[in-house]
Design a protein around this motif. Sequence first.
Motif, PDB file in Angstrom:
ATOM      1  N   GLU A  69       0.571  -1.372  -0.089  1.00 17.40           N
ATOM      2  CA  GLU A  69      -0.070   0.084  -0.156  1.00 17.40           C
ATOM      3  C   GLU A  69       0.949   1.337  -0.040  1.00 17.40           C
ATOM      4  O   GLU A  69       0.578   2.169  -0.609  1.00 17.40           O
ATOM      5  CB  GLU A  69      -0.844   0.002   1.188  1.00 17.40           C
ATOM      6  CG  GLU A  69      -1.998   1.067   1.195  1.00 17.40           C
ATOM      7  CD  GLU A  69      -2.728   1.130   2.537  1.00 17.40           C
ATOM      8  OE1 GLU A  69      -3.087   2.170   3.107  1.00 17.40           O
ATOM      9  OE2 GLU A  69      -2.889   0.005   3.162  1.00 17.40           O
ATOM     10  N   TYR A  70       1.944   1.073   0.872  1.00 22.51           N
ATOM     11  CA  TYR A  70       2.786   2.289   0.855  1.00 22.51           C
ATOM     12  C   TYR A  70       3.432   2.728  -0.312  1.00 22.51           C
ATOM     13  O   TYR A  70       3.703   3.545  -0.878  1.00 22.51           O
ATOM     14  CB  TYR A  70       3.812   1.962   1.959  1.00 22.51           C
ATOM     15  CG  TYR A  70       5.085   3.033   1.978  1.00 22.51           C
ATOM     16  CD1 TYR A  70       4.701   4.193   2.684  1.00 22.51           C
ATOM     17  CD2 TYR A  70       6.186   2.815   1.490  1.00 22.51           C
ATOM     18  CE1 TYR A  70       6.028   5.283   2.664  1.00 22.51           C
ATOM     19  CE2 TYR A  70       7.357   4.014   1.291  1.00 22.51           C
ATOM     20  CZ  TYR A  70       7.070   4.847   1.835  1.00 22.51           C
ATOM     21  OH  TYR A  70       8.047   5.845   2.053  1.00 22.51           O
ATOM     22  N   GLU A  73       1.038   4.326  -3.042  1.00 17.11           N
ATOM     23  CA  GLU A  73       0.841   5.601  -2.559  1.00 17.11           C
ATOM     24  C   GLU A  73       1.986   6.455  -3.067  1.00 17.11           C
ATOM     25  O   GLU A  73       1.775   7.651  -3.694  1.00 17.11           O
ATOM     26  CB  GLU A  73       0.685   5.893  -1.164  1.00 17.11           C
ATOM     27  CG  GLU A  73      -0.740   5.330  -0.813  1.00 17.11           C
ATOM     28  CD  GLU A  73      -1.170   5.323   0.923  1.00 17.11           C
ATOM     29  OE1 GLU A  73      -0.067   6.265   1.390  1.00 17.11           O
ATOM     30  OE2 GLU A  73      -2.045   4.904   1.427  1.00 17.11           O
TER      31      GLU A  73
END
Length: 572
Positions: A69-70, A73
Motif C-alpha cells: 500500500e505504501y 501511494e
Amino acid sequence: MDRILITSAIPYINGIKHLGNLVGSQLPADLYARYMRARGHEVLFLCATDEHGTPAELAADRAGKPVAEYCAEMWAIQKELADGFGLSFDKYGRSSSAQNHRLTQHLAGRLAEAGLIEEVTENQLYSGTDGRFLPDRYVEGTCPECGYERARGDQCENCTKQLDPIDLIEPRSAISGSTDLEMRETKHLYLKQRNLRQQLSDWIDSKTDWPILTTSIARKWLDDGDGLQDRGITRDLDWGVPVMRGDKPWPGMEGKVFYVWFDAPIEYIACAKEWTDGRGAEDAEWERWWRTDKGADDVRYVQFMGKDNVPFHTLSFPATIIGSGEPWKLVDYIKSFNYLNYDGGQFSTSLGRGVFMDQALDILPADYWRWWLLSHAPESSDSEFTWDNFQASVNKDLADVLGNFVSRVTKFCRSRFGGTVPSGGTPGPGEEALIARLEAGLKAYETHMEAIEIRKSAAELRALWTAGNEYLQAAAPWTAYGKDPDRAAVAVRLALNLIRIYAVISAPFIPDASARMLDALNSSDTAWPSEMGDALAVLQPGHAIEVPDMLFRKITDDERETWRAQFAGTRD
RNA sequence: GGGCCCGUAGCUCAAUUGGUUAGAGCAGAGCGCUCAUAACGCUUUGGUUGGGGGUUCGAGUCCCUCCGGGCCUACCA
C-alpha cells in the motif's frame, strides 16, 4: 529517422526525491528525449519506481502501512511530481509490477540453465526483535578501532575503518536498537559474474566514447584485486520478487526474494511491456525496442544515471543480459552524473536536507528549476546549488534575456503594428548577418545536444537568445519606425519569427514557457528550424499575435532570503 | 588502507586531448539606447591555472610529491 530508447535510473520508492536526484538522471534524460523527439526521431522514454529492498519495508513500517500500500501511494506521488516537472516518460512503471516479477524470474531461470547461478550457504546476523536478517549497514555498535559508538556494521564513519558486523562491540539493530542478534545460516543465489568477466571487459573496452566517469568506475570493478566478484542476487525479505526458476519453484529458496539490484534494471525491460499492456497493444510493439531479433537492432539505447548507479549498469545488468543468452538489447551509451550539493553540504533524503521536488514546485514553476538544474548539471564534477546563484541565473537568463525579448518584441508589435505581423521591406545585411549567426549557433547547439553535453547546450541556447537582443539593438525598429517603416517592419517580422524559433529549440529545457510562447504567437508550428531563412518566414504578414503574460518573473531578494531560511534546516 | 574523479577570474564554468597572448556568462566599472520585466547593446577591470619539483622547443593538459574537496570499496539503494 533514428529510433532511440532512453531510460532514466529508476528512483527509489522511500520518499520524495530531492533536486539532486532529479538532475542526476530523470531531468537530463527528459531533456534528451524531448530534443530527439523534436528532431523527428522515434523515442521510447521509460522510467519507473524502484520499490523493493529493506529501506522500502522500513519506510512502510514508519508510515504504519503495509508495504504494498505504501509503495502504491508513493508511486502515485512520485508520478504526480514527475508530471509536475514535465518529465515526458512514455511509461512510468513500477519494479513491483507483475511484468517485472515474471521477467525477473524468467531471466534468473535462464541464468541457472546457463550454469551462471551458484547456491551459497552463509551466515548472517539475525535480529529476533525485528524478525529479519540485518544487512551490515543496519547493525550498529562501538568501533573496535576508535571507540566510536555509532559505527555501522560495514564501516566506521568516524575512523573510516572497514568492519564486519561481528567486529562491533555491543552490536545492536539500527532499526530497533535491539541486542538479541544471532548468526543464522541462510542460503542465497549468486550470479557468477566471474565467468562473464572477459566478455564484460571487452565490451567496456569497446565503449571508447563513454564518459570517463562511467568507464573508470566499471574498470575499477573489473580489475580491482581479484577482479569482478560474483554477486548475491537474493535476500531474506518479504517484499520483492519471489525467487522462482522461471515459472517453477526454486527448491530451498522458499520465502526469499531477489535482490533489489537484480530486479530493478530488469524493470527497464518490463516497463516497456507495462507500456504496451496498459494500452492493450501487442508484445511486438515493445519487443521491437528490446529484442535484437525482433527489430531492436537499429535502436540506440541511452541510459542516464548518477555515478553511484554505474557499477550496476555497466556490469551487473549487462551480466544478466549477456548471461541469459537471449537477444536483449544492450546499452549503447551511458551518461553518468556527479552529485549536486546543497549550499555547502549534501542533499540528503534521510536527513531531509535541501529542496525536494514537491517543495520546489510549491514555490516556483518547473521551468525555473529545469533551466537552473540543467544549465548547472554536475557533468564534470560535483556542483552546488546556492540560492544566490539560482536567483542570479534565473533572473538574468530567463527573465532578462529570453523573457524580456519576448516582451519587448510583442509589445512593440502591438503598439506600432496593431498586433499583427507587419508587411513590407526586404531583409538586408543586418538580417543576413543574424541568419549566419543563428545557423552557426544552432549547429553548435545540435552538436552539444546530440553529444549530451548539457551545460554546453544550455550555454549555446542562451547565446542564441542573446543574439536576438543584439539584433534588435542594431536594427532599432523603434528608431526606424518614424523615418523608414519598412525597415521597422522587417525587424519586427523577423523578431516575431525568432520567438517561434526560440520556442521550438528551447522546449527541451523549458517546455511550459515554450508552449506559452507559441500560444502568444497563435502558432502550433513546432518545425525545427533546419533552414533558418525559411524558419524566419513561418509567421506571415497579417498573422495576429498576442502579448503573453510575463514569461518569467524575477526572484526578489526577499524571496531568496525567505527560501534560504526556510530550507536551511531539515524537512519534518 | 586501496582506487578513481575534481581543484582554472569574486561566483558558475570553458579550453579542439601537449601548441600562439588561458576564454565565456554572472558580479564590478564606463558608455550608449529608450521598444521592453530598472530591461537591452557596446566597451572594460579581474588569473603565478591549489603549492612545490620534473619531462619537453612548448604544460591548465603528461610524471612525482604535498595540500584541499568528493565518490566508490561489492549486504543501503
